[in-house]
Design a protein around this motif. Structure first.
Motif, PDB file in Angstrom:
ATOM      1  N   LEU A 103       3.347 -20.143 -54.107  1.00 15.29           N
ATOM      2  CA  LEU A 103       2.862 -18.787 -53.849  1.00 15.29           C
ATOM      3  C   LEU A 103       1.830 -18.415 -54.917  1.00 15.29           C
ATOM      4  N   LYS A 104       0.563 -18.683 -54.619  1.00 15.23           N
ATOM      5  CA  LYS A 104      -0.518 -18.529 -55.592  1.00 15.23           C
ATOM      6  C   LYS A 104      -0.733 -17.084 -56.025  1.00 15.23           C
ATOM      7  N   PHE A 105      -0.332 -16.122 -55.173  1.00 14.03           N
ATOM      8  CA  PHE A 105      -0.561 -14.713 -55.495  1.00 14.03           C
ATOM      9  C   PHE A 105       0.677 -14.030 -56.079  1.00 14.03           C
ATOM     10  N   LEU A 106       1.703 -14.815 -56.349  1.00 12.78           N
ATOM     11  CA  LEU A 106       2.979 -14.238 -56.808  1.00 12.78           C
ATOM     12  C   LEU A 106       2.821 -13.550 -58.165  1.00 12.78           C
ATOM     13  N   ARG A 107       3.238 -12.279 -58.229  1.00 10.24           N
ATOM     14  CA  ARG A 107       3.187 -11.498 -59.481  1.00 10.24           C
ATOM     15  C   ARG A 107       4.583 -11.154 -59.992  1.00 10.24           C
ATOM     16  N   SER A 108       5.534 -10.969 -59.101  1.00  5.45           N
ATOM     17  CA  SER A 108       6.872 -10.538 -59.509  1.00  5.45           C
ATOM     18  C   SER A 108       7.920 -11.296 -58.709  1.00  5.45           C
TER      19      SER A 108
ATOM     20  N   LEU B 250      -0.780 -15.778 -61.629  1.00  2.38           N
ATOM     21  CA  LEU B 250      -0.788 -14.311 -61.712  1.00  2.38           C
ATOM     22  C   LEU B 250       0.582 -13.738 -62.052  1.00  2.38           C
ATOM     23  N   LEU B 251       1.562 -14.589 -62.261  1.00  2.97           N
ATOM     24  CA  LEU B 251       2.947 -14.140 -62.456  1.00  2.97           C
ATOM     25  C   LEU B 251       3.071 -13.235 -63.685  1.00  2.97           C
ATOM     26  N   GLU B 252       3.659 -12.044 -63.484  1.00  5.88           N
ATOM     27  CA  GLU B 252       3.825 -11.068 -64.563  1.00  5.88           C
ATOM     28  C   GLU B 252       5.299 -10.803 -64.876  1.00  5.88           C
TER      29      GLU B 252
ATOM     30  N   LEU C 125       2.227 -13.356 -67.978  1.00  2.70           N
ATOM     31  CA  LEU C 125       3.653 -13.038 -67.946  1.00  2.70           C
ATOM     32  C   LEU C 125       4.002 -12.004 -69.018  1.00  2.70           C
ATOM     33  N   GLU C 126       4.619 -10.900 -68.568  1.00  2.00           N
ATOM     34  CA  GLU C 126       4.990  -9.806 -69.481  1.00  2.00           C
ATOM     35  C   GLU C 126       6.498  -9.681 -69.649  1.00  2.00           C
ATOM     36  N   LEU C 127       7.266 -10.058 -68.631  1.00  2.00           N
ATOM     37  CA  LEU C 127       8.719  -9.922 -68.697  1.00  2.00           C
ATOM     38  C   LEU C 127       9.381 -11.222 -68.271  1.00  2.00           C
ATOM     39  N   LEU C 128      10.234 -11.764 -69.166  1.00  2.33           N
ATOM     40  CA  LEU C 128      11.025 -12.947 -68.843  1.00  2.33           C
ATOM     41  C   LEU C 128      12.476 -12.649 -69.193  1.00  2.33           C
ATOM     42  N   ASP C 129      13.322 -12.547 -68.159  1.00  2.00           N
ATOM     43  CA  ASP C 129      14.726 -12.200 -68.343  1.00  2.00           C
ATOM     44  C   ASP C 129      15.596 -13.331 -67.813  1.00  2.00           C
ATOM     45  N   ALA C 130      16.242 -14.034 -68.757  1.00  2.00           N
ATOM     46  CA  ALA C 130      17.178 -15.106 -68.380  1.00  2.00           C
ATOM     47  C   ALA C 130      18.560 -14.782 -68.917  1.00  2.00           C
TER      48      ALA C 130
ATOM     49  N   SER D  52       8.045 -19.710 -48.690  1.00  2.00           N
ATOM     50  CA  SER D  52       6.731 -19.918 -49.305  1.00  2.00           C
ATOM     51  C   SER D  52       5.613 -20.001 -48.269  1.00  2.00           C
ATOM     52  N   ASN D  53       5.967 -20.026 -46.975  1.00  2.00           N
ATOM     53  CA  ASN D  53       4.935 -20.049 -45.940  1.00  2.00           C
ATOM     54  C   ASN D  53       4.203 -18.711 -45.848  1.00  2.00           C
ATOM     55  N   SER D  54       4.843 -17.660 -46.377  1.00  2.00           N
ATOM     56  CA  SER D  54       4.135 -16.374 -46.450  1.00  2.00           C
ATOM     57  C   SER D  54       3.243 -16.433 -47.681  1.00  2.00           C
ATOM     58  N   THR D  55       2.126 -17.084 -47.551  1.00  2.00           N
ATOM     59  CA  THR D  55       1.299 -17.448 -48.703  1.00  2.00           C
ATOM     60  C   THR D  55       0.699 -16.250 -49.425  1.00  2.00           C
ATOM     61  N   ARG D  56       0.716 -15.076 -48.807  1.00  2.00           N
ATOM     62  CA  ARG D  56       0.142 -13.888 -49.443  1.00  2.00           C
ATOM     63  C   ARG D  56       1.167 -13.126 -50.281  1.00  2.00           C
ATOM     64  N   LEU D  57       2.398 -13.607 -50.301  1.00  2.00           N
ATOM     65  CA  LEU D  57       3.450 -12.898 -51.026  1.00  2.00           C
ATOM     66  C   LEU D  57       3.082 -12.725 -52.493  1.00  2.00           C
ATOM     67  N   SER D  58       3.213 -11.472 -52.976  1.00  2.00           N
ATOM     68  CA  SER D  58       2.949 -11.197 -54.391  1.00  2.00           C
ATOM     69  C   SER D  58       4.185 -10.634 -55.101  1.00  2.00           C
ATOM     70  N   ARG D  59       5.105 -10.044 -54.356  1.00  2.02           N
ATOM     71  CA  ARG D  59       6.302  -9.466 -54.968  1.00  2.02           C
ATOM     72  C   ARG D  59       7.532  -9.822 -54.143  1.00  2.02           C
ATOM     73  N   ILE D  60       8.522 -10.450 -54.807  1.00  3.88           N
ATOM     74  CA  ILE D  60       9.757 -10.855 -54.143  1.00  3.88           C
ATOM     75  C   ILE D  60      10.939 -10.280 -54.918  1.00  3.88           C
TER      76      ILE D  60
END
Length: 567
Positions: free
Chosen positions: A60-65, A90-92, A116-121, A34-42
């Motif tokens: 991760l404030k910019f996390l989208r995926s 911003l999580l999608e 959020l558009e996709l939630l797969d559990a 989480s120190n890579s604060t710009r991460l948007s896709r993992i």
């Protein structure tokens, strides 16, 4: 195989994308990521990560995926990492399964990003109920809670997921009824509630979801009848209602779901006959009506299911013959009609050339070639043989009577002048009918209006603007002799009028089109009544028909003489 270093992210503060899927990585996921604060896709899927899912992902404030699927990740009982993700506005995309996460879904699930558009559990071994707060995720397009240990019922708030297109809650232990609010999901394309403990009836309001292409309600405890409104789902491709306690009869409206490719109604309590309109489902590849209480014949219209690859009608009470029309199903790979009350000869052509004995077991009345392990048909009296033994003497007597009547009629005519024959039946006035009117009456010569085929053309049912019902015989001018046949029929029919002959109302002719407009006979043709298994005529009725035909033939001969005399 390797590990992610515990210092992961410390030296990469501006990293935006991290994809390490399918790398055979193991160990725990370091919270320092989480120190890579710009991460948007993992993307860490398809590895062998173990341990808890770090709540630090929520920083991760910019996390989208976030894709953690196909690992061995776990979590504490109330899934604290889900609560931490509430901060990711911003999580999608959130993919958690399959993983042995266990625990229960927290109410904070409803506070996840509104983006959020996709939630797969899928396959996460999650227990407990589906929180009502899930209805807050109004932009969800895809929700999968398949293969979990969920209990309780489907929350009514599920109907708030206005944008959802794929909803899968299968192979869990949820119970109760299917909520009517599910019919508010008018963008839904796929609905999978199979392999649960759902009871009650199928909501009739499902007809409101016109976009629905896949409906899986199999392996539940649903009862009552199938609502007829279900057959109005014109875009449905896959329909599976098998392994329930559904009852009642199947209605003719089943023919309305013309796009369906897979139809499974097996292992229920359906009774009555199979609707003949099932033969209209010409996109069908798989059809399963097995293990019900269906009776009567296998419809001959099944021969029109030209795309069919799988047909299972086993374990019913079907009777009659196996239709020879099934020989036309060139793509049929699997057939099972065992454990019924079928009789007669097993077809041998088309796909039947490749079948063994198994599909026909436990039908005591079947006969055929030896490879089907049934008795030879030489030991049974076929319908044709029964006719020869019992019907031929009766028909011979009938023909003798008819010949005698014709002789009397001709003898009578020899001793009289040639009067004009009066048609005693109600007349049908001649009228002009244009080519444009014919096209309107037959819906542009639509196949839906086709009622018969002849050697030189087709016969359509037509309805004029004033409600008059007609039979319109359209000649195929590309066939040799069709034009001459039209001229000959016009010449004969304009001179002949008799109560036992179909009346000519008009004709239509131009350079590219020839048609006769005739009186419409609503009871079908004579061939249907004489030879169809669905219609039965007594001997006296057949005698009346022979006499009427003889009278018409005698009248035609009389008119030909009169025409010749006038010339």
């Amino acid at each position: 195989m390797g590990h992610l270093p515990s210092s992961m992210g410390l030296g990469l503060p501006n990293l935006e994308t991290l994809f390490l899927g399918r790398n055979e990585l193991s160990g725990i996921i370091p919270s320092s990521i989480s120190n890579s604060t710009r991460l948007s896709r993992i993307g860490l899927s398809e590895n062998m990560f173990t341990g808890n899912i770090p709540p630090s992902f929520g920083e991760l404030k910019f996390l989208r995926s976030l894709n953690l699927g196909y690992n061995k990740l776990t979590s504490e009982s109330e899934l604290p990492f889900v609560t931490s993700l509430v901060n990711c506005k911003l999580l999608e995309i959130l993919v958690l399964g399959p993983n042995p996460i266990k625990g229960t879904l927290p109410k904070s699930l409803g506070n996840l990003s509104t983006s959020l558009e996709l939630l797969d559990a899928t396959g996460c071994q999650i227990k407990g109920v589906i929180p009502a707060e899930i209805g807050n995720l109004g932009n969800l397009v895809d929700l999968s809670l398949v293969d979990n240990y969920l209990t309780g019922s489907v929350p009514v708030t599920i109907g708030k997921l206005a944008m959802i297109q794929s909803l899968k809650i299968s192979n869990t232990t949820i119970e109760g009824t299917i909520p009517g609010s599910i019919c508010d999901l008018t963008n839904l394309v796929g609905l999978d509630l199979s392999k649960n403990k759902l009871s009650g009836s199928i909501p009739s309001c499902l007809k409101n979801i016109s976009s629905l292409q896949s409906l899986l309600l199999d392996s539940n405890e649903l009862s009552s009848i199938i609502p007829t409104t279900l057959w109005s789902l014109g875009n449905i491709l896959i329909l599976n209602l098998s392994s329930n306690a559904l009852s009642g009869s199947l209605t003719q409206e089943i023919g309305n779901i013309k796009s369906v490719t897979q139809l499974d109604l097996s292992s229920n309590q359906f009774s009555g006959s199979i609707p003949s309109t099932t033969g209209q489902l010409q996109s069908l590849k798989e059809l399963n009506f097995s293990n019900n209480r269906l009776q009567a014949d296998i419809p001959k219209s099944f021969g029109d299911l030209l795309s069919l690859e799988v047909l299972d009608l086993s374990q019913n009470s079907l009777s009659g013959n196996i239709p020879k029309s099934l020989e036309k199903l060139v793509y049929l790979k699997y057939l099972n009609v065992s454990a019924n009350k079928l009789r007669g000869e097993i077809p041998t052509e088309g796909p039947f050339a490749n079948f063994t004995a198994e599909p026909f077991l436990h039908n005591d009345g079947l006969c055929g070639v030896s490879r089907f392990h049934v008795s030879s048909c030489r030991h049974t009296i076929s319908t044709k043989h029964r006719f020869l033994y019992y019907g031929l003497p009766v028909m011979s007597s009938t023909i003798l009577v008819a010949v005698f009547i014709i002789g009397l009629l001709r003898h009578r005519n020899k001793n009289r002048k040639l009067p004009i024959q009066v048609d005693s039946s109600p007349g049908v006035a001649h009228r002009r009918i244009s080519y444009h009117e014919i096209l309107q009456a037959t819906n542009n010569l639509s196949e839906d209006n086709l009622v018969g085929r002849g050697s030189v053309g087709l016969v359509y049912k037509g309805i004029l603007s004033d409600g008059m019902v007609l039979a319109i015989k359209v000649f195929d001018l590309e066939r040799q002799g069709a034009s001459k046949s039209f001229d000959a029929e016009c010449e004969v029919m304009r001179n002949i009028r008799h109560r036992n002959l179909v009346k000519v109302i008009s004709s239509c002719s131009n350079l590219d089109f020839r048609a006769l407009v005739l009186e419409y006979m609503p009871n079908g043709n004579l061939d249907k009544w004489l030879y169809s298994h669905n219609h039965c005529l007594e001997v006296l009725q057949r005698l009346d028909i022979v006499i009427d035909v003889a009278t018409a033939l005698e009248h035609q001969t009389f008119k030909e003489k009169m025409i010749a005399y006038s010339l």
